[in-house]
Design a protein around this motif. Structure first.
Motif, PDB file in Angstrom:
ATOM      1  N   ALA A  48       1.043  -1.387  -0.083  1.00 50.93           N
ATOM      2  CA  ALA A  48      -0.034   0.005  -0.035  1.00 50.93           C
ATOM      3  C   ALA A  48       0.790   1.192  -0.088  1.00 50.93           C
ATOM      4  CB  ALA A  48      -1.033   0.042   1.129  1.00 50.93           C
ATOM      5  N   MET A  49       1.950   1.369   0.919  1.00 53.39           N
ATOM      6  CA  MET A  49       2.750   2.380   0.799  1.00 53.39           C
ATOM      7  C   MET A  49       3.438   2.815  -0.647  1.00 53.39           C
ATOM      8  SD  MET A  49       3.198   3.557   3.910  1.00 53.39           S
ATOM      9  CE  MET A  49       4.572   4.484   3.905  1.00 53.39           C
ATOM     10  N   GLU A  50       3.589   1.801  -1.468  1.00 50.95           N
ATOM     11  CA  GLU A  50       3.965   2.046  -2.913  1.00 50.95           C
ATOM     12  C   GLU A  50       2.912   2.724  -3.609  1.00 50.95           C
ATOM     13  OE1 GLU A  50       4.813  -1.072  -6.287  1.00 50.95           O
ATOM     14  OE2 GLU A  50       6.613  -0.776  -5.075  1.00 50.95           O
ATOM     15  N   ALA A  51       1.595   2.119  -3.378  1.00 48.92           N
ATOM     16  CA  ALA A  51       0.562   2.861  -4.149  1.00 48.92           C
ATOM     17  C   ALA A  51       0.217   4.067  -3.630  1.00 48.92           C
ATOM     18  CB  ALA A  51      -0.773   1.997  -4.122  1.00 48.92           C
ATOM     19  N   MET A  52       0.367   4.221  -2.447  1.00 47.81           N
ATOM     20  CA  MET A  52       0.165   5.677  -1.874  1.00 47.81           C
ATOM     21  C   MET A  52       1.137   6.635  -2.532  1.00 47.81           C
ATOM     22  SD  MET A  52      -0.195   4.710   2.024  1.00 47.81           S
ATOM     23  CE  MET A  52      -0.127   6.394   2.806  1.00 47.81           C
ATOM     24  N   ARG A  53       2.462   6.479  -2.963  1.00 44.52           N
ATOM     25  CA  ARG A  53       3.467   7.131  -3.384  1.00 44.52           C
ATOM     26  C   ARG A  53       3.113   7.286  -4.795  1.00 44.52           C
ATOM     27  NH1 ARG A  53       8.230   8.134  -0.990  1.00 44.52           N
ATOM     28  NH2 ARG A  53       9.341   8.336  -2.594  1.00 44.52           N
ATOM     29  N   ASP A  54       2.354   6.524  -5.361  1.00 47.55           N
ATOM     30  CA  ASP A  54       1.670   6.866  -6.854  1.00 47.55           C
ATOM     31  C   ASP A  54       0.501   7.643  -7.124  1.00 47.55           C
ATOM     32  OD1 ASP A  54       2.174   6.391  -9.749  1.00 47.55           O
ATOM     33  OD2 ASP A  54       0.897   4.820  -9.660  1.00 47.55           O
ATOM     34  N   GLY A  55       0.120   8.059  -5.739  1.00 44.90           N
ATOM     35  CA  GLY A  55      -1.271   8.936  -5.944  1.00 44.90           C
ATOM     36  C   GLY A  55      -2.528   8.271  -5.398  1.00 44.90           C
ATOM     37  N   TRP A  56      -2.386   7.130  -4.831  1.00 47.70           N
ATOM     38  CA  TRP A  56      -3.902   6.538  -4.194  1.00 47.70           C
ATOM     39  C   TRP A  56      -3.776   6.894  -2.936  1.00 47.70           C
ATOM     40  CZ3 TRP A  56      -7.127   3.162  -6.887  1.00 47.70           C
ATOM     41  CH2 TRP A  56      -6.647   2.772  -8.025  1.00 47.70           C
ATOM     42  N   GLN A  57      -5.078   7.120  -2.329  1.00 48.24           N
ATOM     43  CA  GLN A  57      -5.311   7.571  -0.798  1.00 48.24           C
ATOM     44  C   GLN A  57      -5.785   6.326  -0.416  1.00 48.24           C
ATOM     45  OE1 GLN A  57      -7.909  10.975  -1.650  1.00 48.24           O
ATOM     46  NE2 GLN A  57      -6.051  12.547  -1.645  1.00 48.24           N
ATOM     47  N   VAL A  58      -5.708   6.030   0.969  1.00 54.18           N
ATOM     48  CA  VAL A  58      -6.123   5.032   1.757  1.00 54.18           C
ATOM     49  C   VAL A  58      -7.485   5.605   2.070  1.00 54.18           C
ATOM     50  CG1 VAL A  58      -5.891   3.601   3.859  1.00 54.18           C
ATOM     51  CG2 VAL A  58      -3.854   4.132   2.618  1.00 54.18           C
ATOM     52  N   ILE A  59      -8.455   4.655   2.236  1.00 55.63           N
ATOM     53  CA  ILE A  59      -9.987   4.977   2.692  1.00 55.63           C
ATOM     54  C   ILE A  59     -10.291   4.059   3.689  1.00 55.63           C
ATOM     55  CG2 ILE A  59     -10.577   6.516   0.786  1.00 55.63           C
ATOM     56  CD1 ILE A  59     -12.256   3.857  -0.327  1.00 55.63           C
ATOM     57  N   GLN A  60      -9.649   3.033   3.991  1.00 54.11           N
ATOM     58  CA  GLN A  60     -10.021   1.779   4.778  1.00 54.11           C
ATOM     59  C   GLN A  60      -8.589   1.157   5.242  1.00 54.11           C
ATOM     60  OE1 GLN A  60     -13.357  -0.536   4.410  1.00 54.11           O
ATOM     61  NE2 GLN A  60     -12.571  -1.921   5.492  1.00 54.11           N
ATOM     62  N   MET A  61      -8.461   0.849   6.294  1.00 50.20           N
ATOM     63  CA  MET A  61      -7.320   0.113   6.866  1.00 50.20           C
ATOM     64  C   MET A  61      -7.713  -1.162   7.716  1.00 50.20           C
ATOM     65  SD  MET A  61      -4.373   2.532   7.731  1.00 50.20           S
ATOM     66  CE  MET A  61      -3.314   1.289   8.514  1.00 50.20           C
ATOM     67  N   SER A  62      -7.291  -2.360   7.700  1.00 47.79           N
ATOM     68  CA  SER A  62      -7.772  -3.504   8.590  1.00 47.79           C
ATOM     69  C   SER A  62      -7.098  -3.305   9.918  1.00 47.79           C
ATOM     70  CB  SER A  62      -7.367  -4.707   8.198  1.00 47.79           C
ATOM     71  OG  SER A  62      -8.046  -5.103   6.762  1.00 47.79           O
ATOM     72  N   GLU A  63      -7.781  -3.740  10.924  1.00 51.81           N
ATOM     73  CA  GLU A  63      -7.185  -3.375  12.432  1.00 51.81           C
ATOM     74  C   GLU A  63      -6.684  -4.755  12.648  1.00 51.81           C
ATOM     75  OE1 GLU A  63     -10.731  -5.225  15.216  1.00 51.81           O
ATOM     76  OE2 GLU A  63     -11.519  -3.516  13.926  1.00 51.81           O
TER      77      GLU A  63
END
Length: 96
Positions: A48-63
């Motif tokens: 997910a970090m790589e996707a975030m660095r490509d402009g994706w925004q996290v809208i939900q994470m698992s606990e």
């Protein structure tokens, strides 16, 4: 007009740097139906970090789940950890 695309990464831990072992894409920018699902050999991003660095925004994470020790810590079933990401992309012209 940009529309929302969704990427779901399934992981073995809830960490954003945990390797993606499964994924689903829902790309509204590519059309209104899910008619062109393609089996991919490799995930679109390693984590997910790589996707975030490509402009994706996290809208939900698992606990983080509390797990018992020993063999009871292992479970069968669906992948327990997922990160849902979103980004807005321009609409690709659809052929009618």
């Amino acid at each position: 007009m940009p529309v929302q695309d969704i990427l779901v990464l399934f992981q073995t831990t809830p960490g954003l740097d945990s390797p993606a072992i499964g994924w689903s894409r829902y790309e509204a920018s590519q059309g209104t139906g899910i008619k062109d699902l393609v089996d991919e050999e490799e995930p679109p991003y390693r984590n997910a970090m790589e996707a975030m660095r490509d402009g994706w925004q996290v809208i939900q994470m698992s606990e983080l789940k509390q797990r018992p020790s020993g063999d009871a810590a292992y479970e069968d079933g669906p992948l327990p950890y997922q990160t849902v990401l979103s980004r807005f992309s321009p609409i690709v012209n659809e052929e009618e």
